[in-house]
Write an enzyme that holds these catalytic residues in place. Sequence first.
Site, PDB file in Angstrom:
ATOM      1  N   ASN A   9      40.244  38.748  38.891  1.00  0.00           N
ATOM      2  CA  ASN A   9      41.343  38.450  39.808  1.00  0.00           C
ATOM      3  C   ASN A   9      41.770  37.015  39.507  1.00  0.00           C
ATOM      4  OD1 ASN A   9      43.087  37.921  41.884  1.00  0.00           O
ATOM      5  ND2 ASN A   9      41.559  38.085  43.525  1.00  0.00           N
ATOM      6  N   TRP A  10      42.869  36.911  38.811  1.00  0.00           N
ATOM      7  CA  TRP A  10      43.312  35.573  38.396  1.00  0.00           C
ATOM      8  C   TRP A  10      43.883  34.772  39.568  1.00  0.00           C
ATOM      9  CZ3 TRP A  10      46.334  35.951  33.057  1.00  0.00           C
ATOM     10  CH2 TRP A  10      45.452  36.444  32.085  1.00  0.00           C
ATOM     11  N   LYS A  11      44.154  35.440  40.678  1.00  0.00           N
ATOM     12  CA  LYS A  11      44.771  34.791  41.841  1.00  0.00           C
ATOM     13  C   LYS A  11      46.064  34.079  41.393  1.00  0.00           C
ATOM     14  CE  LYS A  11      40.279  34.722  44.005  1.00  0.00           C
ATOM     15  NZ  LYS A  11      39.311  34.084  44.916  1.00  0.00           N
ATOM     16  N   HIS A  94      42.991  41.732  49.732  1.00  0.00           N
ATOM     17  CA  HIS A  94      42.079  40.626  49.419  1.00  0.00           C
ATOM     18  C   HIS A  94      41.961  39.704  50.637  1.00  0.00           C
ATOM     19  CE1 HIS A  94      40.407  37.027  47.603  1.00  0.00           C
ATOM     20  NE2 HIS A  94      39.959  37.814  46.649  1.00  0.00           N
ATOM     21  N   GLU A  96      42.039  36.637  50.915  1.00  0.00           N
ATOM     22  CA  GLU A  96      43.034  35.553  50.956  1.00  0.00           C
ATOM     23  C   GLU A  96      44.371  36.056  51.498  1.00  0.00           C
ATOM     24  OE1 GLU A  96      42.421  34.427  46.883  1.00  0.00           O
ATOM     25  OE2 GLU A  96      40.437  33.682  47.431  1.00  0.00           O
ATOM     26  N   GLU A 166      33.603  41.867  49.186  1.00  0.00           N
ATOM     27  CA  GLU A 166      33.650  40.427  48.946  1.00  0.00           C
ATOM     28  C   GLU A 166      33.359  39.679  50.247  1.00  0.00           C
ATOM     29  OE1 GLU A 166      36.165  39.498  45.247  1.00  0.00           O
ATOM     30  OE2 GLU A 166      37.546  39.598  46.924  1.00  0.00           O
ATOM     31  N   GLY A 172      34.713  31.649  45.997  1.00  0.00           N
ATOM     32  CA  GLY A 172      35.126  30.318  45.558  1.00  0.00           C
ATOM     33  C   GLY A 172      34.228  29.202  46.068  1.00  0.00           C
ATOM     34  N   SER A 212      31.892  34.497  43.849  1.00  0.00           N
ATOM     35  CA  SER A 212      31.123  33.595  42.974  1.00  0.00           C
ATOM     36  C   SER A 212      30.245  34.347  41.977  1.00  0.00           C
ATOM     37  CB  SER A 212      30.277  32.618  43.803  1.00  0.00           C
ATOM     38  OG  SER A 212      31.118  31.784  44.594  1.00  0.00           O
ATOM     39  N   GLY A 233      36.718  36.063  40.396  1.00  0.00           N
ATOM     40  CA  GLY A 233      37.789  35.077  40.519  1.00  0.00           C
ATOM     41  C   GLY A 233      37.655  34.014  39.447  1.00  0.00           C
ATOM     42  N   GLY A 234      37.093  32.874  39.828  1.00  0.00           N
ATOM     43  CA  GLY A 234      37.018  31.705  38.944  1.00  0.00           C
ATOM     44  C   GLY A 234      36.547  31.999  37.531  1.00  0.00           C
TER      45      GLY A 234
HETATM   46  P1  13P Z   1      35.374  33.759  42.983  1.00  0.00           P
HETATM   47  O1  13P Z   1      34.723  34.577  41.897  1.00  0.00           O
HETATM   48  O2  13P Z   1      36.166  32.609  42.473  1.00  0.00           O
HETATM   49  O3  13P Z   1      34.395  33.390  44.047  1.00  0.00           O
HETATM   50  O4  13P Z   1      36.451  34.717  43.673  1.00  0.00           O
HETATM   51  C1  13P Z   1      36.061  35.974  44.047  1.00  0.00           C
HETATM   52  C2  13P Z   1      37.255  36.728  44.463  1.00  0.00           C
HETATM   53  O5  13P Z   1      37.857  36.460  45.487  1.00  0.00           O
HETATM   54  C3  13P Z   1      37.716  37.806  43.569  1.00  0.00           C
HETATM   55  O6  13P Z   1      38.703  38.556  44.187  1.00  0.00           O
END
Ligand code: 13P
Length: 250
Positions: A9-11, A94, A96, A166, A172, A212, A233-234
């Site tokens: 997930n590149w956000k 998600h 967010e 999640e 994050g 994470s 994510g990251g």
């Molecule tokens: P991180 O891997 O950066 O914690 O993000 C997880 C996430 O929200 C994937 O959708």
Amino acid sequence: MRKPIIAGNWKMNKTAAECRELVTALAPKIEGAKCDVVICVPFTDVALAAELVKGTDIAVGAQNIAWADSGAFTGEISAAMLKEAGATYVIIGHSERRQYFGETDKSVNARLVQALKNGFTPIVCVGELLAERESGETEKVCRTQVVGAFDGISAADAAKVVIAYEPVWAIGTGKTATDEQANETIGYIRSVVKELYGAAVADGMRIQYGGSMNAKNVAGLMAQPEIDGGLIGGASLKPDDFAIIVNTAK
Ligand code: 13P
């Protein structure tokens, strides 16, 4: 046997030029992957990413989808637009989106219906806040989110969905759920799916962990019986790290 699925997930990261760089670096590192691999990119990268992954085993996803076919919905993106651009997956609900953009179980459900109607593989996100975990409400929260998301959806359609568990406190923050915590909650989510749709759908449904997840902790998480992959994510923004995660998921 459930085939693992690793999705990045590149956000809100990576311009088109950066997308080209990342996909070009990533593709050769994950040749012959034993899991399904998806990159969920910003809308402006979807068409380019779809072009770049041709001939690879990488699929492209978006990070949201409107519940309506078209019309006066400023800032939204339609199923037809995403399909034409080459997306086959879509992340829905998600945390967010829930936290910053007012997404609710009801809107998640409406988007899920639209994604399924249009042949996408939806990745539906659920997960509790830190305060909810600390007050023992993790299962209640996950149940409410799963039941809400799947409202009115047939078993045949439900079987096409991927769920991502999640925990919001792990996103994050560098604070991963322990392997056992993730396994336990995912097992619980599977039991809710079983209540809704029966054992066949529950046993076949792929449920990812997200929060994470990285090159160092992927092996422990993937060794858990209930965990069928990850939503990353990251670490999905770094080709070397994402490749390690993909190549660990078998
Ligand atoms: P991180 O891997 O950066 O914690 O993000 C997880 C996430 O929200 C994937 O959708």
